[in-house]
Scaffold this motif. Sequence first.
Motif, mmCIF file in Angstrom:
data_model
loop_
_atom_site.group_PDB
_atom_site.id
_atom_site.type_symbol
_atom_site.label_atom_id
_atom_site.label_comp_id
_atom_site.label_asym_id
_atom_site.label_seq_id
_atom_site.Cartn_x
_atom_site.Cartn_y
_atom_site.Cartn_z
ATOM 1 N N THR A 188 6.217 14.495 31.782
ATOM 2 C CA THR A 188 7.001 15.338 30.878
ATOM 3 C C THR A 188 8.496 15.150 31.119
ATOM 4 O O THR A 188 9.279 14.989 30.178
ATOM 5 C CB THR A 188 6.623 16.817 31.069
ATOM 6 O OG1 THR A 188 5.221 16.986 30.831
ATOM 7 C CG2 THR A 188 7.396 17.710 30.108
ATOM 8 N N PHE A 189 8.893 15.172 32.380
ATOM 9 C CA PHE A 189 10.298 14.977 32.730
ATOM 10 C C PHE A 189 10.784 13.603 32.275
ATOM 11 O O PHE A 189 11.887 13.457 31.727
ATOM 12 C CB PHE A 189 10.466 15.129 34.238
ATOM 13 C CG PHE A 189 11.851 14.820 34.736
ATOM 14 C CD1 PHE A 189 12.859 15.760 34.646
ATOM 15 C CD2 PHE A 189 12.148 13.584 35.295
ATOM 16 C CE1 PHE A 189 14.144 15.475 35.105
ATOM 17 C CE2 PHE A 189 13.415 13.292 35.751
ATOM 18 C CZ PHE A 189 14.421 14.245 35.661
ATOM 19 N N SER A 190 9.944 12.580 32.475
ATOM 20 C CA SER A 190 10.337 11.208 32.148
ATOM 21 C C SER A 190 10.568 11.024 30.653
ATOM 22 O O SER A 190 11.383 10.186 30.250
ATOM 23 C CB SER A 190 9.254 10.230 32.623
ATOM 24 O OG SER A 190 9.059 10.321 34.009
ATOM 25 N N VAL A 191 9.848 11.789 29.832
ATOM 26 C CA VAL A 191 9.998 11.677 28.379
ATOM 27 C C VAL A 191 11.111 12.597 27.883
ATOM 28 O O VAL A 191 11.968 12.198 27.090
ATOM 29 C CB VAL A 191 8.673 12.005 27.677
ATOM 30 C CG1 VAL A 191 8.870 12.091 26.165
ATOM 31 C CG2 VAL A 191 7.631 10.940 28.008
ATOM 32 N N TYR A 192 11.106 13.832 28.363
ATOM 33 C CA TYR A 192 12.096 14.807 27.889
ATOM 34 C C TYR A 192 13.526 14.369 28.165
ATOM 35 O O TYR A 192 14.440 14.655 27.388
ATOM 36 C CB TYR A 192 11.850 16.158 28.565
ATOM 37 C CG TYR A 192 11.197 17.189 27.687
ATOM 38 C CD1 TYR A 192 11.961 18.052 26.912
ATOM 39 C CD2 TYR A 192 9.815 17.313 27.631
ATOM 40 C CE1 TYR A 192 11.376 19.008 26.114
ATOM 41 C CE2 TYR A 192 9.217 18.262 26.829
ATOM 42 C CZ TYR A 192 9.997 19.104 26.077
ATOM 43 O OH TYR A 192 9.410 20.033 25.284
ATOM 44 N N TRP A 243 13.572 2.635 33.962
ATOM 45 C CA TRP A 243 13.098 2.622 35.351
ATOM 46 C C TRP A 243 12.243 3.862 35.659
ATOM 47 O O TRP A 243 11.186 3.759 36.300
ATOM 48 C CB TRP A 243 14.277 2.568 36.317
ATOM 49 C CG TRP A 243 15.099 1.327 36.169
ATOM 50 C CD1 TRP A 243 14.670 0.085 35.773
ATOM 51 C CD2 TRP A 243 16.512 1.211 36.397
ATOM 52 N NE1 TRP A 243 15.727 -0.792 35.743
ATOM 53 C CE2 TRP A 243 16.878 -0.140 36.120
ATOM 54 C CE3 TRP A 243 17.512 2.084 36.804
ATOM 55 C CZ2 TRP A 243 18.173 -0.612 36.244
ATOM 56 C CZ3 TRP A 243 18.808 1.620 36.928
ATOM 57 C CH2 TRP A 243 19.135 0.290 36.651
ATOM 58 N N LEU A 244 12.694 5.022 35.196
ATOM 59 C CA LEU A 244 11.958 6.258 35.471
ATOM 60 C C LEU A 244 10.602 6.255 34.782
ATOM 61 O O LEU A 244 9.569 6.563 35.399
ATOM 62 C CB LEU A 244 12.779 7.463 35.005
ATOM 63 C CG LEU A 244 12.124 8.838 35.154
ATOM 64 C CD1 LEU A 244 11.776 9.123 36.593
ATOM 65 C CD2 LEU A 244 13.037 9.933 34.584
ATOM 66 N N SER A 245 10.572 5.915 33.492
ATOM 67 C CA SER A 245 9.304 5.917 32.757
ATOM 68 C C SER A 245 8.377 4.803 33.239
ATOM 69 O O SER A 245 7.149 4.976 33.266
ATOM 70 C CB SER A 245 9.558 5.787 31.248
ATOM 71 O OG SER A 245 10.299 4.618 30.951
ATOM 72 N N LEU A 277 3.972 16.184 25.475
ATOM 73 C CA LEU A 277 4.617 17.431 25.095
ATOM 74 C C LEU A 277 3.616 18.431 24.521
ATOM 75 O O LEU A 277 3.876 19.630 24.497
ATOM 76 C CB LEU A 277 5.734 17.154 24.090
ATOM 77 C CG LEU A 277 6.750 16.089 24.516
ATOM 78 C CD1 LEU A 277 7.855 15.963 23.482
ATOM 79 C CD2 LEU A 277 7.325 16.410 25.883
ATOM 80 N N ALA A 278 2.477 17.937 24.034
ATOM 81 C CA ALA A 278 1.410 18.823 23.549
ATOM 82 C C ALA A 278 0.168 18.700 24.414
ATOM 83 O O ALA A 278 -0.438 19.694 24.806
ATOM 84 C CB ALA A 278 1.076 18.496 22.097
ATOM 85 N N ILE A 325 12.466 21.805 31.277
ATOM 86 C CA ILE A 325 13.857 22.256 31.325
ATOM 87 C C ILE A 325 14.712 21.251 32.096
ATOM 88 O O ILE A 325 15.826 20.914 31.700
ATOM 89 C CB ILE A 325 13.951 23.650 31.980
ATOM 90 C CG1 ILE A 325 13.340 24.707 31.052
ATOM 91 C CG2 ILE A 325 15.391 23.998 32.288
ATOM 92 C CD1 ILE A 325 13.242 26.076 31.667
ATOM 93 N N CYS A 326 14.160 20.726 33.200
ATOM 94 C CA CYS A 326 14.920 19.770 34.008
ATOM 95 C C CYS A 326 15.191 18.484 33.236
ATOM 96 O O CYS A 326 16.259 17.891 33.358
ATOM 97 C CB CYS A 326 14.150 19.443 35.290
ATOM 98 S SG CYS A 326 14.073 20.802 36.454
#
Length: 582
Positions: free
Chosen positions: A151-155, A318-320, A250-251, A278-279
């Motif tokens: 979630t963080f990697s996409v958001y 890199w994160l994803s 996200l869903a 949120i992050c």
Amino acid sequence: MKELVRDTVVGHLLRSVTRGKVLRFEEERDPSLWKRYVDKEKSGRMAHHGDVEEEKKEEQEGNDTSNENMHEQQRAGVAEGDTTANTRNSSDTRVGSGEARRNEVSGVPVDPEKGRDVSIVSWFGDNDPENPLNWLTGKKFLVTFLICLLTFSVYIGSAIYSAGTEGVMERFGVSQVAAALGLTLFVAGYGLGPMVWAPMSEIPQIGRNPIYIGTLVVFVFFQFAVICAKNFGMLLAFRFLTGLFGSPVLAIGGASLSDMYRPAKRAYAIGIWGIAAICGSRFVKESKNNCGPVLGPLIGGFAAQHKGWQWPIWELLWLSGFSLIVLAIFLPETSPANILYRRSRRLRKLAERDDLKCEPELMGEQMTGKDIVLMTLVRPFSLNFLEPILFLLNLYIALIYGLLYVWFESFAIVFEGIYGFNLGEEGLSFVGILVGAFIVIPPFFLYLYLRLPPACVGAFCIPLCLFWFGWTARPSIHWIVPIIGSGWFSVGAFLLFNSVLNYLGDAYPDYAASVYAGNDFMRSSFGAGFPLFAAAMYNNLGVGWASSLLGFLSIAFIPIPFVLYIYGEQIRKASKRARHDL
């Protein structure tokens, strides 16, 4: 560890390459165990009346009546030729002689009219370790962490791009509004995507993992297309596509948590999941063109300032990419329907019995191509717009989401224009929002058992934040004051988002992925559209009155959680899709 990896993408690959010789299931080591996975009661019901549920009282009374009529005819001396057809009805075969075929597992005669001779594969007990609800706590925590990581990697993908929009303007020679489309289209993509991906994850033959991993592979490689875009049109096209393919979590993320946690514990997991959002979350500024909530601009701001607009996208890549590798190795399938479907396939092969089938598989057999299309493309929209509870709560959450996007426009005006922050320092101004989110977690967890009431509290925190921030952002007041005020938005949004998401998951448990997809669609629609007028509103009205306008708008929606708290039970009972026992 073996059980964890066995049901992951890497685990399936290893089993496929070795033809099932590694990471074996217990029944593969001892094929005779197939019997313990068969539910005798449900198999008997299928033989009796063709359904795993108990026969309805009205049908039982009808069968009893037909049975009495048959015996009356026989006693009255009706000719044998006239009664042959009647003596072969469902009542006779259920209680009748050895002529009726019996289901081998349950011993119940198979009704020739309504019954089906199948043996229902299910969990072998309340403590079946393959049932996600029975996983060890450590395994649940690991999977929750992986869902949060994804979630963080996409958001973060929207906010991290926004940090480099000034470079996009220079590279492609476009205006501020045009450059901001890279953000808007990304948000639009991950608002639309779940409406397709989420229902697909509910199909037993597919499950959650193929959607997570398959779309994440595309998301990662499309980042190269964004980085190497030859023209502005190509950049925008692939920003939309990356949003579209990055959107499932996200869903589906909320649905995966619902797979693992019972209602009493689910709210805690969704609360942690909300912090990950949120992050990584996002937004926006057009003037001087950086944006974001919290870690997005903090990570991307300094990179864009020193390395140019492409470096934030490299960071996203890199994160994803790291998330893709970790999830492929460690993320197991969480869909109970898919787990049972694959179990029934294994058992059919091991026991050489074609009658072994699970309930999700039987439901799938009854679905036509039209049904699948309707489920994947129509159901999320019909749920969202035809269920009053869903529509009202999703509309409220979408409004808060839109206000968030508009309000963040003022951060550049306040902290660069009034307090003289530079591009990197402005990212630090969002830390108040993150701090507010962490502060609200303990009292929220203490209050979870009351469901919607936390939303009633959160509804007042949003206007409090907007009024506080709008009228304290001035040179005569220290910059820490509006930053403290911004924390109230996190308090309100956290209470509202998590209360609503938990409530919707409990109220519509059979359609969790589709329900969350509708919520994300509404949020992202507002989030994508509101930034288009944010700059003009703040420039024309000023920070104080523009923030106050948003505050008054949020006040207008405060009654929604109160109305649903009072009348929600009546509304749910009027729905065919919602739970009536909540």
